[in-house]
Design a protein around this motif. Structure first.
Motif, PDB file in Angstrom:
ATOM      1  N   UNK A 148       0.844  -1.189   0.000  1.00 19.57           N
ATOM      2  CA  UNK A 148       0.000   0.000   0.000  1.00 19.57           C
ATOM      3  C   UNK A 148       0.879   1.239   0.000  1.00 19.57           C
ATOM      4  N   UNK A 149       0.366   2.297  -0.584  1.00 22.38           N
ATOM      5  CA  UNK A 149       1.062   3.575  -0.588  1.00 22.38           C
ATOM      6  C   UNK A 149       0.160   4.636   0.013  1.00 22.38           C
ATOM      7  N   UNK A 150       0.745   5.736   0.393  1.00 18.58           N
ATOM      8  CA  UNK A 150      -0.011   6.896   0.863  1.00 18.58           C
ATOM      9  C   UNK A 150       0.596   8.129   0.209  1.00 18.58           C
ATOM     10  N   UNK A 151      -0.241   9.081  -0.143  1.00 21.40           N
ATOM     11  CA  UNK A 151       0.241  10.286  -0.811  1.00 21.40           C
ATOM     12  C   UNK A 151      -0.410  11.495  -0.177  1.00 21.40           C
ATOM     13  N   UNK A 152       0.411  12.405   0.360  1.00 22.01           N
ATOM     14  CA  UNK A 152      -0.153  13.594   1.000  1.00 22.01           C
ATOM     15  C   UNK A 152      -0.474  14.634  -0.068  1.00 22.01           C
ATOM     16  N   UNK A 153      -1.427  15.456   0.203  1.00 14.51           N
ATOM     17  CA  UNK A 153      -1.876  16.447  -0.755  1.00 14.51           C
ATOM     18  C   UNK A 153      -0.947  17.647  -0.843  1.00 14.51           C
ATOM     19  N   UNK A 154      -1.052  18.348  -1.951  1.00 10.51           N
ATOM     20  CA  UNK A 154      -0.349  19.606  -2.149  1.00 10.51           C
ATOM     21  C   UNK A 154      -1.138  20.421  -3.171  1.00 10.51           C
ATOM     22  N   UNK A 170      -0.266   2.980  -7.166  1.00 11.93           N
ATOM     23  CA  UNK A 170       0.179   4.198  -7.840  1.00 11.93           C
ATOM     24  C   UNK A 170      -0.971   4.846  -8.600  1.00 11.93           C
ATOM     25  N   UNK A 171      -1.807   4.015  -9.223  1.00  9.43           N
ATOM     26  CA  UNK A 171      -2.953   4.554  -9.964  1.00  9.43           C
ATOM     27  C   UNK A 171      -4.022   5.069  -9.012  1.00  9.43           C
ATOM     28  N   UNK A 172      -4.324   4.306  -7.958  1.00  8.80           N
ATOM     29  CA  UNK A 172      -5.384   4.703  -7.028  1.00  8.80           C
ATOM     30  C   UNK A 172      -5.027   5.978  -6.282  1.00  8.80           C
ATOM     31  N   UNK A 173      -3.754   6.136  -5.923  1.00 10.77           N
ATOM     32  CA  UNK A 173      -3.310   7.317  -5.189  1.00 10.77           C
ATOM     33  C   UNK A 173      -3.086   8.520  -6.110  1.00 10.77           C
ATOM     34  N   UNK A 174      -3.197   8.280  -7.428  1.00 11.97           N
ATOM     35  CA  UNK A 174      -2.879   9.324  -8.411  1.00 11.97           C
ATOM     36  C   UNK A 174      -1.516   9.927  -8.079  1.00 11.97           C
ATOM     37  N   UNK A 175      -0.575   9.034  -7.775  1.00 12.88           N
ATOM     38  CA  UNK A 175       0.735   9.447  -7.282  1.00 12.88           C
ATOM     39  C   UNK A 175       1.528  10.165  -8.372  1.00 12.88           C
ATOM     40  N   UNK A 176       2.312  11.131  -7.947  1.00 15.58           N
ATOM     41  CA  UNK A 176       3.286  11.773  -8.816  1.00 15.58           C
ATOM     42  C   UNK A 176       4.611  11.068  -8.601  1.00 15.58           C
ATOM     43  N   UNK A 200       7.033  -0.474   2.238  1.00 20.46           N
ATOM     44  CA  UNK A 200       6.322  -0.118   3.467  1.00 20.46           C
ATOM     45  C   UNK A 200       6.864   1.200   4.025  1.00 20.46           C
ATOM     46  N   UNK A 201       8.181   1.367   4.022  1.00 24.67           N
ATOM     47  CA  UNK A 201       8.773   2.617   4.514  1.00 24.67           C
ATOM     48  C   UNK A 201       8.312   3.807   3.670  1.00 24.67           C
ATOM     49  N   UNK A 202       8.158   3.605   2.359  1.00 28.40           N
ATOM     50  CA  UNK A 202       7.628   4.661   1.495  1.00 28.40           C
ATOM     51  C   UNK A 202       6.218   5.054   1.906  1.00 28.40           C
TER      52      UNK A 202
END
Length: 499
Positions: A284-290, A455-461, A424-426
């Motif tokens: 799993x990933x997490x992406x904070x907003x900006x 990566x797709x679900x989080x719309x990660x950059x 996981x650390x990411x």
């Protein structure tokens, strides 16, 4: 006729990896070996090569046949040796003088540049180190090849060469190939073996079609399991009802029929086999907003090698929110050095780079080399704010790391375990810009697909380097090719742009 025959083989200690596996490998066979991280692929190859012991069953190799094993990693003792000497030492000592000419022929066949042949193996790219191991095997004129992750670290050009070589010069040499590279398996294999702790499955098709058939077979097995489980329950209920009536009425016949129904239920229950379920840990990933539209802006930047040599120049490059940029180019052109430059830029150490407000970077190096090898997974995870011992244990288990690994030095983890720990650390860093250098190396196919989905679900950059064509095609929105000292946008597919 099979050159290599496996009969009822199994490795079940310290835990079941595979068992009751029967397989014949003969001329023209190119069998893809597919399983999760730590599920026994390398162990099976080592058993066939005579480097590890089976717990049960037997492996027979035709008399006089030479079976060459191409391992994943280069032994440290070879690092200082020139490439051509590493290959020469694959020959028996008595043959090295008179048969040494074969080394040059193999290196020519592998299109090895002259200036690389005298370089120490440690000075070569990971891709050329992989090909050196393959050349060592090929110079022995093997009757069969055992290949363990042969595509790791190969750039697009070398990968295309390898696929052509396997389908051409080596086409009649039987092969068993352990790989997580889906496109490679489809291009090069003729059969697929899904290795499992219970009943392994063999299909007479390359990976994609074989996986479709496997999923259909698993679904049918699940339906049979559910149907038979219902029948067991019905027989037990009926047997119980007959027994009660028999006891109350004093009927020996009814009690006998009740026992017969219970016996039928027990025999049927012993045959119940649910379909295999992958137990790989989650990714799993997490992406904070900006609110920044442009996270990084580069103007007139030169990317340099560690020794200061100029590799290529970037006139202008903007990384916008939502971009998933795939860097392409041959090994050694500077893809990893661009990742390193972006890391320095995020720390404010690189002129010519403008940072967007609120930039938070997440980085994964090749082979997860950024992880501290002396630390333990538990210490690494528990060090994040708000995560105590219990939560760290839960997170590590969820990532697929068994409790016995939590307090082991990271340097002693397998490549697949390091990859899952690094991802996981990411996630815990919750960045809004990911820098990923070969993130799928050593990650099994289910893990690759979970990473793609995240990566797709989080719309990660992200900016990523990957020679995995399936992964790059799935996640990439922009493709940048490094070639002839410049960086440019390309619209070709990853496979085409890297040729």
């Amino acid at each position: 006729m099979a050159l290599i025959s496996l009969r009822d083989v199994g490795v079940v200690t310290p835990r079941p990896l595979f068992q009751d596996l029967t397989l014949g490998i003969g001329p023209g066979d190119r069998i893809g070996l597919v399983a999760g991280n730590g599920a026994g692929k390398t162990t099976l190859l080592r058993c066939i090569a005579g480097l590890a012991q089976l717990d049960r069953g037997s492996i027979t190799v035709s008399h006089g046949a030479v079976v060459a094993h191409v391992q994943q990693d280069v032994p440290e003792a070879w690092h200082a040796l020139p490439l051509q000497e590493v290959v020469r030492r694959a020959l028996p000592p008595a043959e090295r003088e008179q048969e040494g000419w074969r080394v040059g022929l193999v290196l020519d066949e592998f299109e090895t540049p002259e200036d690389l042949r005298a370089r120490p193996l440690a000075a070569l790219s990971g891709g050329w180190q992989r090909l050196a191991l393959l050349a060592r095997a090929w110079v022995t004129q093997p009757d069969a090849l055992l290949l363990d992750e042969p595509t790791n670290h190969l750039d697009g050009e070398r990968l295309a060469w390898l696929e052509g070589w396997i389908r051409g010069a080596a086409a009649r040499t039987p092969m068993l190939v352990a790989s997580h590279d889906r496109a490679f398996l489809d291009a090069c294999t003729t059969r697929t073996l899904f290795l499992r702790p219970g009943a392994s499955r063999l299909y007479a098709h390359p990976y994609a079609k074989a996986r479709h058939l496997l999923e259909a077979d698993d679904a049918a097995q699940d339906r049979r399991h559910a149907r038979d489980a219902r029948e067991v329950e019905r027989l037990r209920r009926h047997a119980g009802a007959l027994r009660n009536v028999g006891v109350n009425s004093g009927s020996d016949l009814l009690q006998k029929k009740s026992m017969q129904l219970r016996d039928r239920a027990e025999r049927l229950e012993q045959t119940l086999r649910p379909a295999h379920a992958e137990k790989a840990g989650e990714i799993r990933l997490a992406s904070r907003g900006t609110h920044a539209r442009v996270l990084l802006g580069l103007r007139d930047v030169t990317v340099r090698a560690p020794d200061g040599r100029a590799l290529f120049r970037i006139g202008r490059l903007d990384l916008r929110q939502g971009d998933r940029v795939v860097l392409q180019g041959r090994n050694g052109v500077g893809k990893s050095q661009l990742i390193a430059l972006l890391r320095r830029a995020a720390a404010g150490e690189e002129p010519g780079v403008k940072l967007g407000p609120g930039l938070v970077l997440g980085h994964a190096a090749q082979g997860m080399a950024h992880l501290p090898e002396d630390a333990t997974p538990h210490r690494l995870v528990a060090a994040h704010a708000g995560i105590g011992d219990g939560r760290a244990t839960s997170l590590l288990a969820g990532a697929g790391l068994g409790v016995e690994m939590h307090h082991r030095p990271i340097g002693r983890l397998s490549p697949g375990q390091k990859a899952r720990l690094g991802l996981l650390a990411l996630r815990l860093a919750a960045p809004n810009l990911y820098l990923l250098d070969e993130p799928t190396n050593h990650v099994d196919i289910p893990g690759q697909e979970r990473l793609e989905a995240e990566l797709l679900a989080q719309e990660a950059t992200c900016v990523l380097v990957s020679h995995d064509r399936s992964f790059a095609r799935t996640v990439g929105t922009r493709f940048l090719l490094i070639e002839a000292g410049t960086l440019r946008d390309v619209t070709d597919t990853p496979a085409a742009a890297s040729r």
